[in-house]
Structures are given as structure tokens and as C-alpha cells.
Design an enzyme around this catalytic site. Sequence first.
Site, PDB file in Angstrom:
ATOM      1  N   GLU A 299     -48.987   5.081   6.824  1.00 15.62           N
ATOM      2  CA  GLU A 299     -48.753   4.259   5.637  1.00 15.62           C
ATOM      3  C   GLU A 299     -49.517   2.938   5.698  1.00 15.62           C
ATOM      4  OE1 GLU A 299     -44.632   6.133   6.612  1.00 15.62           O
ATOM      5  OE2 GLU A 299     -46.442   5.562   7.703  1.00 15.62           O
TER       6      GLU A 299
ATOM      7  N   CYS B 212     -40.699   4.278   8.195  1.00 10.21           N
ATOM      8  CA  CYS B 212     -39.897   3.464   9.111  1.00 10.21           C
ATOM      9  C   CYS B 212     -39.711   2.068   8.496  1.00 10.21           C
ATOM     10  CB  CYS B 212     -40.620   3.359  10.455  1.00 10.21           C
ATOM     11  SG  CYS B 212     -42.102   2.323  10.412  1.00 10.21           S
TER      12      CYS B 212
ATOM     13  N   HIS C  20     -49.636   3.262  11.822  1.00  4.53           N
ATOM     14  CA  HIS C  20     -48.955   4.345  11.121  1.00  4.53           C
ATOM     15  C   HIS C  20     -49.769   4.738   9.896  1.00  4.53           C
ATOM     16  CE1 HIS C  20     -44.613   3.569  12.743  1.00  4.53           C
ATOM     17  NE2 HIS C  20     -45.526   3.509  13.695  1.00  4.53           N
TER      18      HIS C  20
ATOM     19  N   CYS D 106     -43.104   0.166   7.850  1.00  3.29           N
ATOM     20  CA  CYS D 106     -43.896   0.698   6.744  1.00  3.29           C
ATOM     21  C   CYS D 106     -43.217   0.471   5.392  1.00  3.29           C
ATOM     22  CB  CYS D 106     -44.175   2.172   6.969  1.00  3.29           C
ATOM     23  SG  CYS D 106     -45.257   2.455   8.397  1.00  3.29           S
TER      24      CYS D 106
END
Length: 149
Positions: free
Chosen positions: A55, A83, A53, A86
Site C-alpha cells: 500500500e 495494517c 508494504h 497503511c
Amino acid sequence: MKPHHDWMENALREAERAYDAGEVPVGAVVVKDNQILGRGRNQVEQLNDPTAHAEIIAITAACDTLGEKFLTDCTMYVTLEPCPMCAGAMVNARLERLVFGAFDEKAGAASTLYNIPRDDRLNHQVDVYSGIESERAGNLLKAFFQQKR
């Protein structure tokens, strides 16, 4: 320090790069002392890695830049509400501040479904600012998913 909107512009550029690569268009930057320490964009498909992801990639890059495992006094700008994975990584990295754009009704863990960054049961809390450039970030996501259908 630059206004939040200026830094979010950098995260939006990363999201556009993700879009162009066929990834869900989420982008992130980590900032400290008016400098970008790390950038990230979703690369889940490209790397065949569910943890890739924006992040996580930005946190890894920023820690590498600093040569440290904690991001004390750093701010992350990300185009979509993080999410749970993260948000947990932000707490573990000791990030000072999170600034995000669009809310995520399906997986948001910084206010929508959960509030992991502000959970006082954890050993660190992250200040959260939401809705910065949310319309632009949301429109990019909508365009991506409409194209996929």
C-alpha cells in the site's frame, strides 16, 4: 468504471509477483478515472524496510504520477486488509475509497481490529469495501505461509 473485481485482478498480479520474490504476497493498485496511477507489492525483505508494504509503495507511486501529495478521487485495491500503518497512510493521502480482499485477523485496521479509515475523529475518512476476491487473496497467503513452514 470497471467493476471492483477487474481492478482487484491487477492487485492480485502484484501479490503473485511478491510471492515469487519470497515476500508476503500482498499487492495493491491505486486507480483514478479508469487508470492505474500506482502499483505496489510487498518488498519488506528485498529492501530491508519494514515500511515497504504494498500500500505504501502504491501510494508513493500514485502521488508521483499525479505530482500531488493527496489522492483525491482515487481508489486503492489491495489484496489484504491494511495494517495500522497503511490505513493511516490512506487517511493522510486523502484516498477516497479502499477496496480490499482478505481480512487480516492479526493486524487488520480497516474493520477487523481497528477501523482507522472510517474513524470520524480523524480529519479524513475513507470509504471501505471488503471481501472482494477474498478467497483468491487468502489462498495465496495460505500457500505462502505453508511453504515457509
